[in-house]
Structure formats: C-alpha cells, structure tokens
Design a protein around this motif. Structure first.
Motif, PDB file in Angstrom:
ATOM      1  N   MET A  62      38.796 -12.957  -4.703  1.00 24.08           N
ATOM      2  CA  MET A  62      38.647 -11.739  -5.475  1.00 24.08           C
ATOM      3  C   MET A  62      37.398 -11.860  -6.339  1.00 24.08           C
ATOM      4  SD  MET A  62      41.374  -9.851  -7.940  1.00 24.08           S
ATOM      5  CE  MET A  62      41.278 -10.912  -9.346  1.00 24.08           C
ATOM      6  N   SER A  63      36.554 -10.875  -6.290  1.00 22.85           N
ATOM      7  CA  SER A  63      35.294 -10.914  -7.010  1.00 22.85           C
ATOM      8  C   SER A  63      35.244  -9.795  -8.048  1.00 22.85           C
ATOM      9  CB  SER A  63      34.143 -10.765  -6.015  1.00 22.85           C
ATOM     10  OG  SER A  63      32.919 -10.830  -6.669  1.00 22.85           O
ATOM     11  N   THR A  64      34.843 -10.133  -9.245  1.00 23.55           N
ATOM     12  CA  THR A  64      34.672  -9.172 -10.323  1.00 23.55           C
ATOM     13  C   THR A  64      33.211  -9.203 -10.720  1.00 23.55           C
ATOM     14  OG1 THR A  64      36.847  -9.828 -11.103  1.00 23.55           O
ATOM     15  CG2 THR A  64      35.543  -8.500 -12.576  1.00 23.55           C
ATOM     16  N   ASP A  65      32.627  -8.066 -11.003  1.00 22.96           N
ATOM     17  CA  ASP A  65      31.218  -8.062 -11.334  1.00 22.96           C
ATOM     18  C   ASP A  65      31.005  -8.357 -12.818  1.00 22.96           C
ATOM     19  OD1 ASP A  65      28.571  -7.945 -10.621  1.00 22.96           O
ATOM     20  OD2 ASP A  65      28.390  -5.847 -11.193  1.00 22.96           O
ATOM     21  N   MET A  66      30.553  -9.568 -13.090  1.00 18.01           N
ATOM     22  CA  MET A  66      30.189 -10.006 -14.427  1.00 18.01           C
ATOM     23  C   MET A  66      28.763 -10.526 -14.337  1.00 18.01           C
ATOM     24  SD  MET A  66      33.562 -12.133 -15.542  1.00 18.01           S
ATOM     25  CE  MET A  66      33.822 -12.963 -13.985  1.00 18.01           C
ATOM     26  N   GLU A  67      28.074 -10.492 -15.425  1.00 17.79           N
ATOM     27  CA  GLU A  67      26.694 -10.966 -15.434  1.00 17.79           C
ATOM     28  C   GLU A  67      26.638 -12.407 -15.910  1.00 17.79           C
ATOM     29  OE1 GLU A  67      22.353  -9.775 -17.196  1.00 17.79           O
ATOM     30  OE2 GLU A  67      24.121  -8.702 -17.869  1.00 17.79           O
ATOM     31  N   PHE A  68      26.054 -13.276 -15.086  1.00 17.39           N
ATOM     32  CA  PHE A  68      25.877 -14.679 -15.412  1.00 17.39           C
ATOM     33  C   PHE A  68      24.388 -15.000 -15.425  1.00 17.39           C
ATOM     34  CE2 PHE A  68      30.119 -16.373 -13.467  1.00 17.39           C
ATOM     35  CZ  PHE A  68      30.832 -15.604 -14.358  1.00 17.39           C
ATOM     36  N   ARG A  88      26.248 -19.764  -4.869  1.00 17.10           N
ATOM     37  CA  ARG A  88      27.198 -19.460  -3.796  1.00 17.10           C
ATOM     38  C   ARG A  88      28.630 -19.449  -4.343  1.00 17.10           C
ATOM     39  NH1 ARG A  88      24.355 -22.395  -0.423  1.00 17.10           N
ATOM     40  NH2 ARG A  88      25.517 -24.310  -0.796  1.00 17.10           N
ATOM     41  N   PHE A  89      28.960 -20.447  -5.139  1.00 19.98           N
ATOM     42  CA  PHE A  89      30.285 -20.517  -5.741  1.00 19.98           C
ATOM     43  C   PHE A  89      30.536 -19.323  -6.664  1.00 19.98           C
ATOM     44  CE2 PHE A  89      32.921 -21.646  -9.387  1.00 19.98           C
ATOM     45  CZ  PHE A  89      34.114 -21.945  -8.747  1.00 19.98           C
ATOM     46  N   LEU A  90      29.585 -19.018  -7.533  1.00 18.92           N
ATOM     47  CA  LEU A  90      29.754 -17.902  -8.467  1.00 18.92           C
ATOM     48  C   LEU A  90      29.908 -16.582  -7.735  1.00 18.92           C
ATOM     49  CD1 LEU A  90      27.165 -18.852 -11.238  1.00 18.92           C
ATOM     50  CD2 LEU A  90      29.670 -19.050 -11.353  1.00 18.92           C
ATOM     51  N   ARG A  91      29.090 -16.361  -6.712  1.00 19.07           N
ATOM     52  CA  ARG A  91      29.162 -15.094  -5.955  1.00 19.07           C
ATOM     53  C   ARG A  91      30.484 -14.960  -5.207  1.00 19.07           C
ATOM     54  NH1 ARG A  91      23.213 -15.856  -4.650  1.00 19.07           N
ATOM     55  NH2 ARG A  91      22.230 -14.428  -6.122  1.00 19.07           N
ATOM     56  N   SER A  92      30.996 -16.054  -4.695  1.00 17.76           N
ATOM     57  CA  SER A  92      32.236 -15.959  -3.922  1.00 17.76           C
ATOM     58  C   SER A  92      33.473 -15.851  -4.813  1.00 17.76           C
ATOM     59  CB  SER A  92      32.373 -17.154  -2.982  1.00 17.76           C
ATOM     60  OG  SER A  92      32.561 -18.345  -3.711  1.00 17.76           O
ATOM     61  N   ASN A  93      33.367 -16.247  -6.064  1.00 15.20           N
ATOM     62  CA  ASN A  93      34.542 -16.258  -6.935  1.00 15.20           C
ATOM     63  C   ASN A  93      34.484 -15.305  -8.123  1.00 15.20           C
ATOM     64  OD1 ASN A  93      36.342 -18.537  -5.931  1.00 15.20           O
ATOM     65  ND2 ASN A  93      34.306 -19.450  -5.934  1.00 15.20           N
ATOM     66  N   PHE A  94      33.297 -14.955  -8.568  1.00 11.32           N
ATOM     67  CA  PHE A  94      33.216 -14.210  -9.813  1.00 11.32           C
ATOM     68  C   PHE A  94      32.325 -12.979  -9.789  1.00 11.32           C
ATOM     69  CE2 PHE A  94      34.090 -18.624 -11.015  1.00 11.32           C
ATOM     70  CZ  PHE A  94      35.280 -18.454 -11.682  1.00 11.32           C
ATOM     71  N   THR A  95      31.096 -13.121  -9.354  1.00  7.77           N
ATOM     72  CA  THR A  95      30.115 -12.075  -9.606  1.00  7.77           C
ATOM     73  C   THR A  95      29.008 -12.028  -8.571  1.00  7.77           C
ATOM     74  OG1 THR A  95      28.635 -11.172 -11.294  1.00  7.77           O
ATOM     75  CG2 THR A  95      28.665 -13.542 -11.079  1.00  7.77           C
ATOM     76  N   ASN A  96      28.365 -10.893  -8.487  1.00  4.10           N
ATOM     77  CA  ASN A  96      27.150 -10.760  -7.687  1.00  4.10           C
ATOM     78  C   ASN A  96      25.914 -10.705  -8.574  1.00  4.10           C
ATOM     79  OD1 ASN A  96      28.344 -10.691  -5.119  1.00  4.10           O
ATOM     80  ND2 ASN A  96      28.965  -8.580  -5.475  1.00  4.10           N
ATOM     81  N   THR A  97      26.117 -10.616  -9.872  1.00  2.00           N
ATOM     82  CA  THR A  97      24.991 -10.477 -10.796  1.00  2.00           C
ATOM     83  C   THR A  97      24.698 -11.817 -11.451  1.00  2.00           C
ATOM     84  OG1 THR A  97      25.700  -8.212 -11.227  1.00  2.00           O
ATOM     85  CG2 THR A  97      24.077  -9.154 -12.726  1.00  2.00           C
ATOM     86  N   ILE A  98      23.701 -12.515 -10.885  1.00  3.29           N
ATOM     87  CA  ILE A  98      23.286 -13.811 -11.415  1.00  3.29           C
ATOM     88  C   ILE A  98      21.784 -13.762 -11.636  1.00  3.29           C
ATOM     89  CG2 ILE A  98      23.162 -16.293 -11.023  1.00  3.29           C
ATOM     90  CD1 ILE A  98      25.502 -15.867  -8.984  1.00  3.29           C
ATOM     91  N   HIS A  99      21.380 -14.010 -12.853  1.00  2.60           N
ATOM     92  CA  HIS A  99      19.955 -14.118 -13.169  1.00  2.60           C
ATOM     93  C   HIS A  99      19.631 -15.603 -13.164  1.00  2.60           C
ATOM     94  CE1 HIS A  99      19.797  -9.896 -14.262  1.00  2.60           C
ATOM     95  NE2 HIS A  99      20.965 -10.100 -14.843  1.00  2.60           N
ATOM     96  N   TYR A 100      18.724 -15.992 -12.275  1.00  6.54           N
ATOM     97  CA  TYR A 100      18.442 -17.408 -12.047  1.00  6.54           C
ATOM     98  C   TYR A 100      17.040 -17.750 -12.538  1.00  6.54           C
ATOM     99  CZ  TYR A 100      17.008 -21.479  -9.289  1.00  6.54           C
ATOM    100  OH  TYR A 100      16.500 -22.683  -8.886  1.00  6.54           O
ATOM    101  N   PHE A 101      16.959 -18.850 -13.293  1.00  2.83           N
ATOM    102  CA  PHE A 101      15.682 -19.333 -13.816  1.00  2.83           C
ATOM    103  C   PHE A 101      15.578 -20.831 -13.559  1.00  2.83           C
ATOM    104  CE2 PHE A 101      17.017 -15.742 -16.329  1.00  2.83           C
ATOM    105  CZ  PHE A 101      15.903 -14.925 -16.285  1.00  2.83           C
ATOM    106  N   GLN A 102      14.378 -21.273 -13.204  1.00  3.28           N
ATOM    107  CA  GLN A 102      14.134 -22.697 -12.997  1.00  3.28           C
ATOM    108  C   GLN A 102      13.489 -23.335 -14.221  1.00  3.28           C
ATOM    109  OE1 GLN A 102      11.843 -22.467  -9.282  1.00  3.28           O
ATOM    110  NE2 GLN A 102      13.502 -23.662  -8.380  1.00  3.28           N
ATOM    111  N   ASP A 103      13.122 -22.536 -15.178  1.00  2.00           N
ATOM    112  CA  ASP A 103      12.352 -23.009 -16.318  1.00  2.00           C
ATOM    113  C   ASP A 103      12.981 -22.486 -17.608  1.00  2.00           C
ATOM    114  OD1 ASP A 103      10.028 -22.382 -18.327  1.00  2.00           O
ATOM    115  OD2 ASP A 103       9.295 -23.959 -16.996  1.00  2.00           O
TER     116      ASP A 103
END
Length: 87
Positions: free
Chosen positions: A1-7, A22-37
């Motif tokens: 079950m996926s709920t749209d939350m912002e991570f 992959r884990f976050l999208r499959s379990n929690f959310t599709n909204t992930i802001h990713y930064f390497q720095d």
C-alpha cells in the motif's frame, strides 16, 4: 500500500540511494527529492521549498556539508525544523 508523502533523501552513494528510493516508492511514496550533496539539499530545504517534508533521510558523510552540519542547519531553520530526520 502506497501513500503519497514527500520525502527528502540526501545520499552521495548512487547505489545506496537507488536501493533506498526503491524501498520508499514501494512502501510509502512516489515523491522523493534526492540530493547527492549537502549544500544542494540546504538550498532546496531552506530557500526553495515551501512545505515541510514528512521525512528527511541523510547520510553523515557528504560532500560540501556533512550530515551532522546539515542536521544542525535543518534544525535551526524554523520552516524545516519540524521534519523527522533519520541518519
């Protein structure tokens, strides 16, 4: 079950970041802001972002701004200090 939350994910290792996203999208959310720095993440969280993310996951060893300093910066900013932060 996926709920749209912002991570927000701050991780400089792309392989680890992909696994976490992959884990976050499959379990929690599709909204992930990713930064390497850390500096890019600070810019986004403090200056470019209006809402508090549900969760901020950060690596402790990052280029520019390390995870400990990034944690202090986020906590000191009133607009992002309420976010849950995982290290």
């Amino acid at each position: 079950m996926s709920t749209d939350m912002e991570f927000v994910l701050i991780e400089d290792n792309e392989e680890d970041a992909e696994r976490i996203m992959r884990f976050l999208r499959s379990n929690f959310t599709n909204t992930i802001h990713y930064f390497q720095d850390g500096a890019d993440a600070v810019r986004y969280l403090i200056f470019e972002h209006d809402e508090i993310p549900k969760l901020i996951l950060l690596d402790l060893v990052l280029p520019s701004v390390d995870g400990i300093e990034l944690f202090r910066i986020i906590r000191s900013d009133s607009s992002s200090s309420a976010a849950s932060i995982g290290r």
